[in-house]
Enzyme design. Structure first.
Site, PDB file in Angstrom:
ATOM      1  N   LYS A 228       0.833  -1.215   0.000  1.00 37.78           N
ATOM      2  CA  LYS A 228       0.000   0.000   0.000  1.00 37.78           C
ATOM      3  C   LYS A 228       0.863   1.259   0.000  1.00 37.78           C
ATOM      4  O   LYS A 228       0.693   2.148  -0.839  1.00 37.78           O
ATOM      5  CB  LYS A 228      -0.924  -0.014   1.230  1.00 37.78           C
ATOM      6  CG  LYS A 228      -1.871  -1.200   1.276  1.00 37.78           C
ATOM      7  CD  LYS A 228      -2.802  -1.151   2.457  1.00 37.78           C
ATOM      8  CE  LYS A 228      -2.055  -1.257   3.770  1.00 37.78           C
ATOM      9  NZ  LYS A 228      -1.371  -2.543   3.916  1.00 37.78           N
ATOM     10  N   GLY A 247       9.377  -1.303   8.558  1.00 35.54           N
ATOM     11  CA  GLY A 247       8.750  -1.240   7.248  1.00 35.54           C
ATOM     12  C   GLY A 247       7.244  -1.416   7.300  1.00 35.54           C
ATOM     13  O   GLY A 247       6.605  -1.681   6.285  1.00 35.54           O
ATOM     14  N   THR A 249       3.504   0.222   8.320  1.00 40.88           N
ATOM     15  CA  THR A 249       2.760   1.441   8.620  1.00 40.88           C
ATOM     16  C   THR A 249       1.984   1.262   9.923  1.00 40.88           C
ATOM     17  O   THR A 249       1.242   0.301  10.079  1.00 40.88           O
ATOM     18  CB  THR A 249       1.784   1.767   7.477  1.00 40.88           C
ATOM     19  OG1 THR A 249       2.525   1.923   6.263  1.00 40.88           O
ATOM     20  CG2 THR A 249       1.017   3.045   7.763  1.00 40.88           C
ATOM     21  N   HIS A 290      -1.687  -4.092   9.405  1.00 39.11           N
ATOM     22  CA  HIS A 290      -1.557  -5.106  10.452  1.00 39.11           C
ATOM     23  C   HIS A 290      -2.903  -5.324  11.137  1.00 39.11           C
ATOM     24  O   HIS A 290      -3.691  -4.388  11.302  1.00 39.11           O
ATOM     25  CB  HIS A 290      -0.501  -4.671  11.472  1.00 39.11           C
ATOM     26  CG  HIS A 290      -0.204  -5.698  12.510  1.00 39.11           C
ATOM     27  ND1 HIS A 290      -0.890  -5.757  13.701  1.00 39.11           N
ATOM     28  CD2 HIS A 290       0.667  -6.727  12.529  1.00 39.11           C
ATOM     29  CE1 HIS A 290      -0.427  -6.763  14.416  1.00 39.11           C
ATOM     30  NE2 HIS A 290       0.525  -7.366  13.730  1.00 39.11           N
ATOM     31  N   ALA A 412       4.070  -1.872  -7.739  1.00 37.13           N
ATOM     32  CA  ALA A 412       4.650  -0.725  -7.044  1.00 37.13           C
ATOM     33  C   ALA A 412       6.158  -0.676  -7.243  1.00 37.13           C
ATOM     34  O   ALA A 412       6.768   0.389  -7.131  1.00 37.13           O
ATOM     35  CB  ALA A 412       4.320  -0.810  -5.546  1.00 37.13           C
TER      36      ALA A 412
END
Length: 806
Positions: A228, A247, A249, A290, A412
């Site tokens: 994302k 790493g 978010t 998460h 990405a």
């Protein structure tokens, strides 16, 4: 409304709204028009008033702000929420009533200019003068020169002053009356403020204009490690992900993508399609993937107008992907599926320059077996979505966007498919979200984060969804020690294409119009709480009202977090992080006794010391992404309170789990001789190596667990105690325990008094059992519960009955 013969009253008892004759449903609640109401033969309210047992009786009242008719039992207007008490006060306490003989003093509202119909509704001319009515309420109710009718200098009781009642003797009562008057005046001001806020909100809602669109708020959702943040990094040409802890978010980020940059990145994809850009840009919100951060995904989905659901093509739908889908369904938000990591397909050939190139063209240039791999994985993902009741299709093949969700293959890593993703995002927003994106002056603003910025002090990051923020606005927001009232000193925004949560050079603005991510610098923001709304007071008397609202929102949020008497203390940097940590601790079955937001101080350590007496293993503080004050560290060390700090939930959980293991190991070592496991053993006749103390014999464990420290007795010999197990050996190797079915050699040391001997005090044919007690059972439950299986506990119950333990 103007009365006509065919007009009708809504039959809904909770509504009672008056409607024009041509309406087939109530314009307030949607109730259908009764068949008995015709256009010619029924006058307004007559027949229905009898059927509804006095639908509009003399005690019903009209709202002074919007003119809505309300039932007598209502305490506030059901349309604009204006309180009834103020209205009754203005009407000199005589109550409502909409018949002509109800004696309502409409002259208080300047009835020479404003007229009322038979149901107490102001005519259209009066409705437009909402602010005027608010000002009128502020005038004193009793403005007569001789209010008491008791003559000049009267004391208000209707008699002369020489009636024996000396005013000087009533000073105490006068003071109490003054206090009551002050309280009443404060409440009256609050009510007027609430009425003004409600009227302003209704007026702003009328000003929504579909020709003036704001930026759509787009949330990026999905499972952890699906890419994302990496997709946003590719769009922004930044590297935010590598700067995040692990790493991963763990906070919500916001990025503004201007229209010019979107055009630049999509010009090759849009070419020939005649697309016109109507939105000024995109405000993209990056959410954690998460599982513990479900609350942040909820918050992100609540403020979003459209969403990007990122799915890993190699793994398909994963647990947090399903959760995100359910959130979007609940919010009824349209979304686009970014099928990420196509560069990991078998022998994928990436373009040397992916700028503005369509993913459709890139797929056509792949090898045959690469396309077979892509189609196989695509069909699997489409099947997974179909099982959830969602039809999906590649966006260039989708001919029915109402029934099918668009899939955009992306990478990405190489940037392929990113222009297509932006194109379909803008296209869908302009096509399906025109009403939702209509700009409203009503402020909608949420605090995302509280941060220290060099040169500006403590600041707050906010998402401005609607309305305008001005430099110098009076702000009201939730704080750890109560509501915070401050003035916006500076309004800051990073350059376009930069993430608000990352340290960037900021540009100062005098005012900012929605939708934007804004950093606000102001005083007294150190204890501000992220995750709650931010309010702006237009007048001073609105401050108390907004403070109450902010306080109630915070209390409702904290009260929703359930705590127990015995458990750890939890500290977190933001409300969202706190909720995420609570979700994780609940899944790990770790009890929590207290929660707080912000750095760890001495008072937090003091609060935690009570756990030393209740349960020492929980005498610790889990500090997630917050600093620990130096005085708090010293006090914690002195009191024996463990403080665990981490900026990743995994690390915090690992530290606390290791702490529990260490504590349990220490407690088990201290209580291993007190805790006696249930066991039943039989002596192996040919394995009596020493019949006298210390007795050394071979036994077979018939049931339960035998361990060092177990006291054995013989039930058939009046529970004679034969000794305590000093050691166990299996195959000439020392062991700590032996379970059901095992044969081991044990040494029994005497307990004191007469030494026991095999053949005299008990026979080899006798069955031996562990001698348990109430104290040993409690010790096993407290320190060794997990060491016993279901059958072991059943044996424990049998031995309890055998030894008659209650």
């Amino acid at each position: 409304m103007r009365k006509k013969p065919g007009d009708w009253i809504c039959p809904n008892i909770e509504c009672g709204n008056a409607n024009y004759s041509h309406r087939l449903v109530c314009n307030l609640c949607g109730e259908k028009k009764p068949k008995s109401f015709g256009k010619k033969n029924v006058s307004i309210g007559k027949e229905l008033a009898e059927k509804s047992k006095g639908l509009h009786n003399p005690d019903d009242w009209a709202c002074s702000s919007c003119g809505n008719v309300n039932w007598a039992r209502r305490n506030e207007c059901n349309l604009c929420n204006a309180p009834r008490e103020v209205i009754d006060e203005v009407r000199d306490g005589r109550g409502g009533g909409f018949k002509e003989n109800a004696n309502i003093e409409y002259n208080k509202y300047d009835s020479d200019q404003d007229e009322f119909d038979d149901f107490g509704r102001r005519k259209k001319k009066f409705r437009k003068k909402v602010e005027v009515s608010s000002t009128a309420v502020e005038k004193p109710i009793n403005d007569d020169k001789d209010a008491d009718d008791g003559g000049d200098g009267g004391d208000g009781d209707g008699n002369d002053d020489d009636d024996g009642n000396d005013d000087d003797n009533d000073d105490g009562d006068d003071d109490d009356d003054d206090d009551d008057d002050d309280d009443n005046d404060l409440e009256a001001r609050k009510m007027r403020a609430r009425r003004r806020i409600a009227a302003r909100k209704a007026k702003n809602e009328e000003l929504r204009d579909v020709t003036s669109l704001r930026c759509p708020v787009c949330a990026v959702l999905g499972h952890v490690d699906t890419g994302k943040t990496k997709i946003l990094d590719r769009i922004r040409r930044t590297n935010v992900q590598d700067g995040e802890a692990g790493g991963i978010t763990q906070q919500i980020g916001a990025t503004y993508l201007p229209q010019d940059e979107i055009k630049k990145q999509t010009d090759q994809v849009v070419k020939g399609k005649g697309m016109e850009y109507k939105i000024p840009g995109l405000l993209v919100i990056d959410t954690p993937g998460h599982e513990a951060f479900s609350n942040l995904r909820v918050r992100g989905s609540n403020v979003c107008n459209i969403a990007i659901l990122v799915v890993d093509i190699m793994h398909g739908i994963e647990p947090q992907t399903r959760e995100s889908i359910n959130l979007l369904r609940k919010q009824k938000a349209p979304f686009i599926i970014a099928l990420n990591k196509v560069d990991r397909l078998n022998e994928w050939v990436a373009a040397s320059n992916t700028a503005n190139k369509s993913i459709e063209n890139r797929l056509k240039k792949q090898k045959k077996h690469t396309m077979q791999d892509f189609e196989t994985r695509l069909d699997f993902v489409k099947l997974q979505f179909s099982e959830m009741g969602i039809n999906t299709e590649l966006y260039w093949k989708n001919k029915n966007m109402r029934e099918y969700v668009n899939i955009v293959p992306t990478s990405a890593h190489t940037g392929e498919g990113i222009p297509d993703l932006l194109f379909i995002l803008v296209s869908l927003s302009q096509r399906a979200l025109t009403k939702e994106l209509a700009y409203s002056p009503e402020l909608e603003c949420t605090v995302l984060e509280v941060k220290e910025v060099q040169g500006y002090g403590t600041t707050i990051d906010v998402i401005l969804t609607n309305g305008v923020l001005h430099e110098g606005d009076k702000l009201v927001l939730g704080g750890m020690d109560g509501p915070i009232v401050t003035t916006a000193r500076s309004l800051l925004m990073p350059e376009p294409m930069k993430d608000l949560r990352v340290k960037n050079p900021y540009k100062v603005y005098k005012e900012i119009t929605a939708a934007q991510g804004v950093k606000i610098a102001a005083r007294n923001l150190e204890k501000a709480i992220a995750g709650l709304p931010l309010f702006v007071a237009h007048d001073d008397d609105e401050l108390e009202v907004l403070k109450e609202d902010a306080e109630h929102l915070l209390q409702d949020t904290l009260n929703a977090i359930k705590t127990v008497d015995k458990g750890v203390c939890v500290q977190a940097s933001t409300l969202g992080s706190l909720e995420a940590l609570m979700v994780f601790l609940k899944s790990e079955k770790i009890p929590v006794s207290a929660v707080n937001i912000g750095p760890v101080h001495r008072k937090d350590v003091t609060r935690c010391t009570v756990q030393l007496d209740k349960d020492p293993k929980y005498a610790c503080i889990l500090a997630f992404d917050v600093p620990v004050d130096a005085d708090a560290q010293k006090m914690a060390k002195k009191e024996g309170i463990k403080v665990f700090t981490a900026d990743i939930i995994y690390h915090l959980e690992e530290s606390f789990t290791q702490h529990l293991k260490d504590v349990n190991k220490r407690l088990q070592e201290e209580n291993k001789y007190k805790a006696i496991f249930p066991c039943k053993v039989s002596i192996i006749p040919e394995c009596v190596f020493n019949a006298r103390a210390p007795i050394v014999i071979g036994v077979k464990v018939v049931d339960g667990i035998i361990k060092e420290g177990t006291i054995l007795c013989v039930p058939s010999k009046e529970f004679v105690e034969v000794g305590v197990v000093a050691s166990l050996e299996f195959d000439h190797q020392k062991v700590e325990t032996a379970k059901k079915g095992q044969e081991v050699c044990i040494r029994l040391d005497p307990l004191g008094g007469e030494k026991k001997m095999v053949g005299r005090h008990f026979e080899v044919t006798d069955e031996l059992v562990s001698k348990i007690s109430r104290g040993s059972i409690d010790a096993v439950k407290t320190y060794f519960r997990d060491d016993l299986g279901k059958d072991d506990w059943k044996l424990m119950v049998k031995l309890k009955k055998l030894f008659k333990i209650h």
